[in-house]
Design a protein around this motif. Sequence first.
Motif, mmCIF file in Angstrom:
data_model
loop_
_atom_site.group_PDB
_atom_site.id
_atom_site.type_symbol
_atom_site.label_atom_id
_atom_site.label_comp_id
_atom_site.label_asym_id
_atom_site.label_seq_id
_atom_site.Cartn_x
_atom_site.Cartn_y
_atom_site.Cartn_z
ATOM 1 N N GLY A 12 0.819 -1.210 0.000
ATOM 2 C CA GLY A 12 0.000 0.000 0.000
ATOM 3 C C GLY A 12 0.850 1.256 0.000
ATOM 4 N N LEU A 13 1.947 1.227 0.758
ATOM 5 C CA LEU A 13 2.851 2.380 0.780
ATOM 6 C C LEU A 13 3.498 2.589 -0.589
ATOM 7 C CD1 LEU A 13 4.648 1.926 4.232
ATOM 8 C CD2 LEU A 13 2.835 3.542 3.661
ATOM 9 N N LEU A 14 3.896 1.501 -1.226
ATOM 10 C CA LEU A 14 4.503 1.609 -2.552
ATOM 11 C C LEU A 14 3.494 2.146 -3.570
ATOM 12 C CD1 LEU A 14 6.544 -1.729 -2.641
ATOM 13 C CD2 LEU A 14 7.437 0.577 -2.293
ATOM 14 N N ALA A 15 2.255 1.628 -3.500
ATOM 15 C CA ALA A 15 1.211 2.095 -4.426
ATOM 16 C C ALA A 15 0.904 3.566 -4.195
ATOM 17 C CB ALA A 15 -0.048 1.253 -4.258
ATOM 18 N N GLY A 16 0.813 3.968 -2.919
ATOM 19 C CA GLY A 16 0.561 5.369 -2.607
ATOM 20 C C GLY A 16 1.677 6.268 -3.094
ATOM 21 N N SER A 17 2.925 5.806 -2.999
ATOM 22 C CA SER A 17 4.063 6.604 -3.453
ATOM 23 C C SER A 17 4.051 6.780 -4.969
ATOM 24 C CB SER A 17 5.375 5.952 -3.005
ATOM 25 O OG SER A 17 5.485 5.944 -1.592
ATOM 26 N N VAL A 18 3.704 5.707 -5.694
ATOM 27 C CA VAL A 18 3.596 5.812 -7.150
ATOM 28 C C VAL A 18 2.510 6.809 -7.530
ATOM 29 C CG1 VAL A 18 2.944 4.573 -9.244
ATOM 30 C CG2 VAL A 18 4.515 3.512 -7.615
ATOM 31 N N LEU A 19 1.351 6.711 -6.875
ATOM 32 C CA LEU A 19 0.240 7.619 -7.162
ATOM 33 C C LEU A 19 0.618 9.055 -6.816
ATOM 34 C CD1 LEU A 19 -2.637 7.552 -8.233
ATOM 35 C CD2 LEU A 19 -3.451 7.281 -5.886
ATOM 36 N N LEU A 20 1.317 9.240 -5.698
ATOM 37 C CA LEU A 20 1.746 10.580 -5.298
ATOM 38 C C LEU A 20 2.728 11.159 -6.317
ATOM 39 C CD1 LEU A 20 1.765 12.854 -3.183
ATOM 40 C CD2 LEU A 20 3.609 11.630 -2.006
ATOM 41 N N GLY A 21 3.674 10.343 -6.789
ATOM 42 C CA GLY A 21 4.614 10.823 -7.792
ATOM 43 C C GLY A 21 3.923 11.234 -9.080
ATOM 44 N N THR A 22 2.913 10.466 -9.488
ATOM 45 C CA THR A 22 2.146 10.799 -10.694
ATOM 46 C C THR A 22 1.378 12.097 -10.509
ATOM 47 O OG1 THR A 22 1.888 8.420 -11.125
ATOM 48 C CG2 THR A 22 0.456 9.929 -12.335
ATOM 49 N N ALA A 23 0.731 12.242 -9.344
ATOM 50 C CA ALA A 23 -0.039 13.454 -9.051
ATOM 51 C C ALA A 23 0.857 14.680 -9.005
ATOM 52 C CB ALA A 23 -0.766 13.276 -7.712
ATOM 53 N N HIS A 24 1.987 14.542 -8.347
ATOM 54 C CA HIS A 24 2.922 15.663 -8.235
ATOM 55 C C HIS A 24 3.414 16.081 -9.620
ATOM 56 C CE1 HIS A 24 6.897 17.545 -7.424
ATOM 57 N NE2 HIS A 24 6.266 18.069 -6.393
ATOM 58 N N LEU A 25 3.714 15.109 -10.463
ATOM 59 C CA LEU A 25 4.153 15.402 -11.829
ATOM 60 C C LEU A 25 3.087 16.195 -12.584
ATOM 61 C CD1 LEU A 25 5.982 14.998 -14.348
ATOM 62 C CD2 LEU A 25 4.741 12.854 -14.722
ATOM 63 N N CYS A 26 1.839 15.729 -12.560
ATOM 64 C CA CYS A 26 0.760 16.420 -13.281
ATOM 65 C C CYS A 26 0.590 17.852 -12.781
ATOM 66 C CB CYS A 26 -0.553 15.652 -13.124
ATOM 67 S SG CYS A 26 -0.593 14.051 -13.945
ATOM 68 N N CYS A 27 0.619 18.024 -11.459
ATOM 69 C CA CYS A 27 0.425 19.358 -10.887
ATOM 70 C C CYS A 27 1.569 20.288 -11.265
ATOM 71 C CB CYS A 27 0.299 19.267 -9.363
ATOM 72 S SG CYS A 27 -1.234 18.507 -8.782
ATOM 73 N N VAL A 28 2.801 19.820 -11.138
ATOM 74 C CA VAL A 28 3.953 20.689 -11.374
ATOM 75 C C VAL A 28 4.072 21.056 -12.860
ATOM 76 C CG1 VAL A 28 6.474 20.754 -11.352
ATOM 77 C CG2 VAL A 28 5.241 19.950 -9.344
ATOM 78 N N VAL A 29 3.920 20.074 -13.752
ATOM 79 C CA VAL A 29 4.015 20.375 -15.182
ATOM 80 C C VAL A 29 2.891 21.325 -15.592
ATOM 81 C CG1 VAL A 29 3.847 19.405 -17.501
ATOM 82 C CG2 VAL A 29 5.243 18.267 -15.785
ATOM 83 N N GLY A 30 1.673 21.091 -15.099
ATOM 84 C CA GLY A 30 0.558 21.976 -15.417
ATOM 85 C C GLY A 30 0.780 23.387 -14.898
ATOM 86 N N GLN A 31 1.259 23.512 -13.664
ATOM 87 C CA GLN A 31 1.522 24.836 -13.083
ATOM 88 C C GLN A 31 2.580 25.588 -13.885
ATOM 89 O OE1 GLN A 31 2.730 23.678 -9.183
ATOM 90 N NE2 GLN A 31 0.667 23.129 -8.512
ATOM 91 N N GLN A 32 3.685 24.904 -14.183
ATOM 92 C CA GLN A 32 4.782 25.578 -14.882
ATOM 93 C C GLN A 32 4.383 25.979 -16.297
ATOM 94 O OE1 GLN A 32 8.309 23.147 -14.587
ATOM 95 N NE2 GLN A 32 8.324 23.207 -12.353
ATOM 96 N N ALA A 33 3.613 25.130 -16.971
ATOM 97 C CA ALA A 33 3.156 25.477 -18.318
ATOM 98 C C ALA A 33 2.204 26.666 -18.266
ATOM 99 C CB ALA A 33 2.474 24.278 -18.966
ATOM 100 N N LEU A 34 1.352 26.726 -17.254
ATOM 101 C CA LEU A 34 0.413 27.849 -17.129
ATOM 102 C C LEU A 34 1.163 29.151 -16.885
ATOM 103 C CD1 LEU A 34 -2.534 28.644 -17.155
ATOM 104 C CD2 LEU A 34 -2.663 28.129 -14.713
ATOM 105 N N VAL A 35 2.180 29.116 -16.016
ATOM 106 C CA VAL A 35 2.999 30.313 -15.793
ATOM 107 C C VAL A 35 3.696 30.711 -17.089
ATOM 108 C CG1 VAL A 35 4.986 31.248 -14.557
ATOM 109 C CG2 VAL A 35 3.351 29.829 -13.341
ATOM 110 N N ALA A 36 4.265 29.727 -17.785
ATOM 111 C CA ALA A 36 5.004 30.017 -19.016
ATOM 112 C C ALA A 36 4.107 30.630 -20.080
ATOM 113 C CB ALA A 36 5.645 28.730 -19.544
ATOM 114 N N ASN A 37 2.872 30.167 -20.185
ATOM 115 C CA ASN A 37 1.974 30.653 -21.226
ATOM 116 C C ASN A 37 1.256 31.935 -20.845
ATOM 117 O OD1 ASN A 37 2.312 28.665 -23.297
ATOM 118 N ND2 ASN A 37 1.180 27.209 -22.025
#
Length: 383
Positions: free
Chosen positions: A95-120
């Motif tokens: 469960g900890l491993l699954a949660g970490s994978v999901l957290l990494g995916t979520a963090h990636l989506c949020c950070v890439v989306g935020q940075q692209a929005l600032v850039a645009n």
Amino acid sequence: MRRLPTVALFGHAVLTQVVTFVLRPTASYRALELDVPASWLGALSACFALVPLVLALPAGHVVDRVGERRVLVAGSVLMAGAAAVFAFLDGGLPGLLAGSVLLGTAHLCCVVGQQALVANAASGRGLDSAFGYYTFAASLGQLLGPLLIPVFGGGGSIPDTGPIFLGTFLVGTLLVVFAAPLPSSRTGRERAAGGSVGLGPLLRLPGLARALTTSCVVIAAVDISLVYLPALGAERDLSAGLVSALLALRAAASMVSRVLLGKLSAALGRTRLLVGSVAMAAVGLACCALPVPVWALVAAVVVAGLGLGVGQPLTMSWLAESAPPGARGRAMSLRLTGNRAGQVVVPAAVGAVAAGLGAAGVLGLTAVTLAWTGYLARRLSVD
């Protein structure tokens, strides 16, 4: 960008880092509660970090095709879902491993989306200020996140992880609220046109390799300072309170340089500011490696922090301005991929070369690496 979306974006950036910087250490605490072997703690970290390495470029492509808002909403839902996995699914280590994978995916989506929005949303010299404020918000979240651990879980050597996970889930749901008013910066036709731009034009940008190298070495130096300043304190018999104060000063100094980034860039020019900031970081870490009195160590940490705060937002703004129209999501994800690779390779290489020299040797070699990176950055035209 209008006032409400701007407040929502920076609030979203703060909360993204708060949730991440609560869940990651708390997952380690839960693993210790479960008597998980120490070797598996590295697997938890790897599960989080591996996702951005594998999915960063596809995520950037998705941002350019469907717009930032959809990716940010999806990332927010995944972030709350990761907290829910930790809080409600008692799956032990799997469960900890699954949660970490999901957290990494979520963090990636949020950070890439935020940075692209600032850039645009910004352009020209406004990019420097915009990314300075954005990275300040991210740093604020990284500073506040660990402070919530004793608030939710108590002050024991191993806090009560259940309330921490539950409290973080409630905080994570706010991400969806902050994502709701966020816009997408481009029309459907512009997104479709941008989606046809391949990686080739990005990879052919003049100076790209130097910019990515500077970015990844700077962020690796931040990670090294977080790990080896406590080790340096232990070697020199410094109190844990003093070491914590040094780490906080390093973070605060970086936040100051990020708030002032727009003014500094206008006054000095991007290239001069980038080279100077990397040189400051090198000098600061080199002084930390020397047997200096405490007051000098404090000054060195502040100097290093001021320098380390500039490299990330400045390379973001340069890359955003240089990227072809409609490809800024992929540009930000390409930088993120380079950063994650640097966070894996640089500390391992520095640690291997400086083995036997102690924490001071690692910090000294990191300073040399920064100095060499700054020398190479002299030929990077980011103005």
